[in-house]
Write a protein that holds these residues in place. Structure first.
Motif, short mmCIF file in Angstrom:
data_model
loop_
_atom_site.label_atom_id
_atom_site.label_comp_id
_atom_site.label_asym_id
_atom_site.label_seq_id
_atom_site.Cartn_x
_atom_site.Cartn_y
_atom_site.Cartn_z
N SER A 58 -27.64 -18.53 6.97
CA SER A 58 -28.33 -17.14 7.49
C SER A 58 -29.54 -17.62 8.28
O SER A 58 -29.80 -16.74 9.33
CB SER A 58 -28.84 -16.23 6.31
OG SER A 58 -29.46 -16.94 5.42
N ALA A 59 -30.34 -18.44 7.80
CA ALA A 59 -31.59 -18.63 8.66
C ALA A 59 -31.30 -19.28 9.98
O ALA A 59 -31.76 -19.05 11.34
CB ALA A 59 -32.52 -19.94 8.04
N GLU A 60 -30.34 -20.09 10.23
CA GLU A 60 -29.78 -20.41 11.20
C GLU A 60 -29.08 -19.56 12.21
O GLU A 60 -29.35 -19.69 13.50
CB GLU A 60 -28.70 -21.76 11.02
CG GLU A 60 -29.30 -23.12 10.63
CD GLU A 60 -28.32 -23.97 10.19
OE1 GLU A 60 -28.58 -25.19 10.23
OE2 GLU A 60 -27.27 -23.65 9.67
N LYS A 61 -28.53 -18.71 11.59
CA LYS A 61 -27.90 -17.38 12.51
C LYS A 61 -29.00 -16.90 13.21
O LYS A 61 -29.11 -16.17 14.24
CB LYS A 61 -26.94 -16.72 11.62
CG LYS A 61 -25.70 -17.10 11.03
CD LYS A 61 -24.83 -16.30 10.50
CE LYS A 61 -23.35 -16.85 10.41
NZ LYS A 61 -22.69 -15.90 9.74
N ASP A 62 -29.80 -16.52 12.35
CA ASP A 62 -31.11 -15.51 12.56
C ASP A 62 -32.22 -16.13 13.85
O ASP A 62 -32.15 -15.40 14.71
CB ASP A 62 -32.17 -15.31 11.58
CG ASP A 62 -31.68 -14.39 10.49
OD1 ASP A 62 -30.50 -13.72 10.58
OD2 ASP A 62 -32.38 -14.50 9.19
N ARG A 63 -32.22 -17.55 13.69
CA ARG A 63 -32.90 -18.25 14.90
C ARG A 63 -32.02 -18.18 16.16
O ARG A 63 -32.38 -17.82 17.15
CB ARG A 63 -33.12 -19.65 14.44
CG ARG A 63 -34.25 -19.91 13.55
CD ARG A 63 -34.68 -21.24 13.48
NE ARG A 63 -33.54 -22.23 12.92
CZ ARG A 63 -33.59 -22.36 11.58
NH1 ARG A 63 -34.56 -21.90 10.69
NH2 ARG A 63 -32.64 -23.18 11.00
N LEU A 64 -30.72 -18.28 16.04
CA LEU A 64 -29.80 -18.50 17.17
C LEU A 64 -29.65 -16.86 17.74
O LEU A 64 -29.62 -16.79 19.22
CB LEU A 64 -28.50 -18.95 16.76
CG LEU A 64 -27.29 -19.15 17.70
CD1 LEU A 64 -27.95 -20.45 18.67
CD2 LEU A 64 -26.15 -19.51 17.26
N ALA A 65 -29.74 -15.89 16.85
CA ALA A 65 -29.33 -14.67 17.41
C ALA A 65 -30.87 -14.30 18.06
O ALA A 65 -30.75 -13.42 19.16
CB ALA A 65 -29.39 -13.80 16.33
N VAL A 66 -31.95 -14.56 17.74
CA VAL A 66 -33.21 -14.31 18.38
C VAL A 66 -33.09 -15.25 19.95
O VAL A 66 -33.47 -14.36 20.81
CB VAL A 66 -34.37 -14.74 17.55
CG1 VAL A 66 -35.72 -14.75 18.43
CG2 VAL A 66 -34.67 -13.91 16.19
N PHE A 83 -20.22 -12.77 16.82
CA PHE A 83 -20.17 -14.19 16.06
C PHE A 83 -21.11 -14.42 15.01
O PHE A 83 -20.53 -15.08 13.99
CB PHE A 83 -20.58 -15.09 17.40
CG PHE A 83 -21.16 -16.47 16.88
CD1 PHE A 83 -20.03 -17.38 16.68
CD2 PHE A 83 -22.25 -16.95 16.45
CE1 PHE A 83 -20.35 -18.79 16.27
CE2 PHE A 83 -22.46 -18.10 16.15
CZ PHE A 83 -21.53 -19.22 16.01
N PHE A 84 -22.12 -13.52 14.97
CA PHE A 84 -23.20 -13.50 13.79
C PHE A 84 -22.50 -12.72 12.64
O PHE A 84 -23.07 -12.83 11.59
CB PHE A 84 -24.23 -13.00 14.32
CG PHE A 84 -25.05 -14.09 15.32
CD1 PHE A 84 -25.71 -15.15 14.96
CD2 PHE A 84 -24.85 -13.38 16.78
CE1 PHE A 84 -26.28 -16.18 16.00
CE2 PHE A 84 -25.57 -14.33 17.60
CZ PHE A 84 -25.93 -15.58 17.33
N LEU A 85 -21.30 -11.93 12.66
CA LEU A 85 -20.96 -11.23 11.67
C LEU A 85 -19.85 -12.01 10.88
O LEU A 85 -19.42 -11.71 9.77
CB LEU A 85 -20.38 -9.83 12.01
CG LEU A 85 -21.08 -9.02 13.03
CD1 LEU A 85 -20.42 -7.76 13.54
CD2 LEU A 85 -22.59 -8.57 12.07
N GLN A 86 -19.36 -13.31 11.47
CA GLN A 86 -18.53 -13.79 10.65
C GLN A 86 -19.06 -14.83 9.66
O GLN A 86 -20.30 -15.11 9.70
CB GLN A 86 -17.91 -14.73 11.76
CG GLN A 86 -17.22 -14.33 12.93
CD GLN A 86 -16.92 -15.26 14.07
OE1 GLN A 86 -16.74 -16.40 13.65
NE2 GLN A 86 -16.68 -14.88 15.26
N LYS A 87 -18.20 -14.81 8.60
CA LYS A 87 -18.96 -15.43 7.47
C LYS A 87 -18.91 -17.10 7.55
O LYS A 87 -19.83 -17.64 7.06
CB LYS A 87 -17.90 -15.19 6.12
CG LYS A 87 -18.21 -13.79 5.53
CD LYS A 87 -17.24 -13.51 4.41
CE LYS A 87 -17.34 -12.06 4.13
NZ LYS A 87 -16.47 -11.64 2.96
#
Length: 213
Positions: A58-66, A83-87
């Protein structure tokens, strides 16, 4: 003092799954069009996040989304955030880089256009371009026969060359994607690191060309 080359070559270090590269590739394409017949561009694959095997946490996803949001704000290009909604989001950029290197071998004149198409497929259309079947579909409009593409894309040789290009980019000193270098007999000269607009990029190119070759 030697004169600058009549047809200088830029080395565009990029990755098909790099958000800032997605925003910057149109700038490179405009520069190439503006300098038509006076400038060539070679695409080098930088390997933003190659060989990943584990899903992003989740932390990596957050950084990438930003990062994506910032790139969208600068480039004003469409982004699909599904992409960020995929498990199970495995962010492996090696296959797309290898596909681009394959295109460079088969149809070098199409490298920038294929890069643009890969960017759009991933960032705007939400397609998983780490999958071979998706890469085949993205390349279909460019007239590269599927069997020819796969015959090169799946070889050990192209795997090795892709890894070697990642190592070459690291040896050059690339620390940020995208990056642009002016090819030079004494080694590549840095033109731009990160996203920049066309006037700034062209100004840096002109300054670099004034330095004796």
């Amino acid at each position: 003092m030697q004169k600058p080359p009549e047809n200088p070559r830029l080395l565009y270090v990029t990755d098909p799954m790099c958000a800032w590269c997605y925003g910057f590739t149109p700038v490179i394409r405009r520069l190439k069009a503006l300098w038509f017949g006076r400038l060539s561009v070679q695409v080098l694959v930088g390997g933003l996040h190659p060989y990943a095997q584990e899903p992003l946490d989740s932390a990596e996803k957050d950084r990438l989304a930003v990062n994506w949001h910032r790139a969208q704000g600068k480039s004003h290009l469409p982004f699909d955030y599904s992409f960020f909604l995929q498990k199970e989001s495995i962010y492996d950029t090696e296959p797309a880089c290898r596909a681009l290197l394959t295109v460079r071998h088969l149809r070098p004149g199409l490298s920038l256009e294929v890069l643009r198409a890969l960017h759009s497929a991933f960032f705007a259309d939400g397609l998983d371009i780490s999958q071979t079947r998706v890469l085949v579909e993205v390349l279909r409009p460019f007239g590269i026969p599927e069997n020819l593409f796969l015959a090169v894309f799946e070889t050990e040789e192209i795997h090795r060359q892709t890894q070697e290009e990642f190592q070459l980019v690291e040896k050059i000193g690339v620390s940020t994607l995208p990056s642009v270098y002016l090819d030079h007999p004494q080694g590549p000269r840095l033109i731009a690191r990160g996203f920049s607009e066309l006037p700034e990029l062209e100004e840096h190119l002109l300054q670099a060309l004034q330095i004796p070759f």
